[in-house]
Design a protein around this motif. Structure first.
Motif, PDB file in Angstrom:
ATOM      1  N   UNK A   1      80.674 162.421-107.853  1.00 16.98           N
ATOM      2  CA  UNK A   1      80.210 161.893-106.573  1.00 16.98           C
ATOM      3  C   UNK A   1      80.928 160.595-106.208  1.00 16.98           C
ATOM      4  N   UNK A   2      81.157 159.739-107.198  1.00 23.12           N
ATOM      5  CA  UNK A   2      81.858 158.488-106.945  1.00 23.12           C
ATOM      6  C   UNK A   2      83.282 158.739-106.465  1.00 23.12           C
ATOM      7  N   UNK A   3      83.961 159.680-107.110  1.00 24.52           N
ATOM      8  CA  UNK A   3      85.349 159.946-106.757  1.00 24.52           C
ATOM      9  C   UNK A   3      85.464 160.525-105.352  1.00 24.52           C
ATOM     10  N   UNK A   4      84.566 161.435-105.011  1.00 20.96           N
ATOM     11  CA  UNK A   4      84.624 162.015-103.673  1.00 20.96           C
ATOM     12  C   UNK A   4      84.280 160.986-102.608  1.00 20.96           C
ATOM     13  N   UNK A   5      83.411 160.036-102.946  1.00 18.21           N
ATOM     14  CA  UNK A   5      83.065 158.988-101.996  1.00 18.21           C
ATOM     15  C   UNK A   5      84.247 158.078-101.718  1.00 18.21           C
TER      16      UNK A   5
END
Length: 264
Positions: free
Chosen positions: A174-178
């Protein structure tokens, strides 16, 4: 939703040429306006003074330089965040794959297969394996969680480290996609930056006209320099497109490692 300007959908050379043409046009319009005004004021014997105009132009160019530095800093910070998120995701997957060795079969084999498919999906997501059939990361993580829940129910408290590692994989995904899809320079910044650039370059051309000089090649050099910086900022702010991108080698290395591990 404040979607980013469509730089990512345009070729880098097109953005450069469009910005350069806009810059040169601003300088030329400012120069012509000053020459026209100077001819009129000469007849009225009220010629505009060069020194005050030069001071105001210097102030405007200073503001432009400040905003360029600030905007580039935003793009550079986002670039660094994308790089760190990639490293964290690869580490989380690697650790989870190793910790899968402590869980019973058939969950062990299934979890490791899911992680291999997940890595392939992430490479497909960033465009490295466009020909690869993609399985949505959400589906793969749901399957991973199903195995984690089943293992946790069979061994309460005995596989906490493995469960925490699975949770970390979900978190860093989720962090990377954000940081890749949503941490972009806002439209308002681009709008103000271009407006200030037009005013600054127009003022520079106006100052040249007030000074009574011919069109200096330095003006062209300034326009080219500004265009190059703008293209660089736009390129860094457009992950997956253009020239400057986060290297996906850590994920490629992880895939190779997983393949080698599966053959042991």
């Amino acid at each position: 939703m404040n979607s980013p300007l469509p730089f990512s959908s345009l070729p880098t050379w097109f953005v450069f040429i469009a910005t350069l043409m806009l810059s040169l046009l601003s300088v030329e319009l400012g120069y012509r306006r000053a020459r026209k005004r100077q001819l009129r004021t000469e007849q009225e014997e009220e010629r505009e003074k060069e020194a005050p105009v030069g001071a105001m132009v210097g102030t405007t160019l200073g503001l432009l330089a400040f905003l360029l530095a600030f905007t580039f800093g935003m793009a550079a910070d986002a670039f660094h965040a994308r790089k760190m998120a990639l490293l964290e995701e690869t580490n989380a997957v690697r650790i989870t794959y190793r910790l899968a060795g402590v869980i019973p079969e058939p969950h062990r084999t299934d979890v490791r297969q899911i992680l291999r498919e997940y890595v392939e999906d992430r490479l497909h997501w960033v465009g490295l394996d466009k020909a690869q059939e993609s399985i949505a990361a959400t589906v793969l993580l749901d399957r991973l969680w199903a195995h984690a829940v089943a293992v946790g129910a069979q061994s309460p408290g005995g596989v906490d480290e493995f469960l925490g590692s699975v949770a970390r994989v979900t978190e860093v995904r989720a962090e990377r996609e954000t940081v890749r899809e949503r941490s972009r320079i806002p439209n308002d910044f681009w709008l103000v930056l271009y407006l200030l650039a037009i005013l600054s370059l127009w003022s520079m051309g106006y100052h040249g006209g007030v000074a009574g000089t011919v069109r200096s090649p330095v003006m062209i050099a300034v326009a080219i320099s500004f265009s190059l910086v703008m293209v660089l900022i736009a390129d860094v702010d457009s992950p997956g497109h253009g020239i400057v991108n986060v290297s996906q080698q850590p994920m490629v290395d992880l895939r190779n490692w997983l393949v080698a591990e599966s053959k042991r």
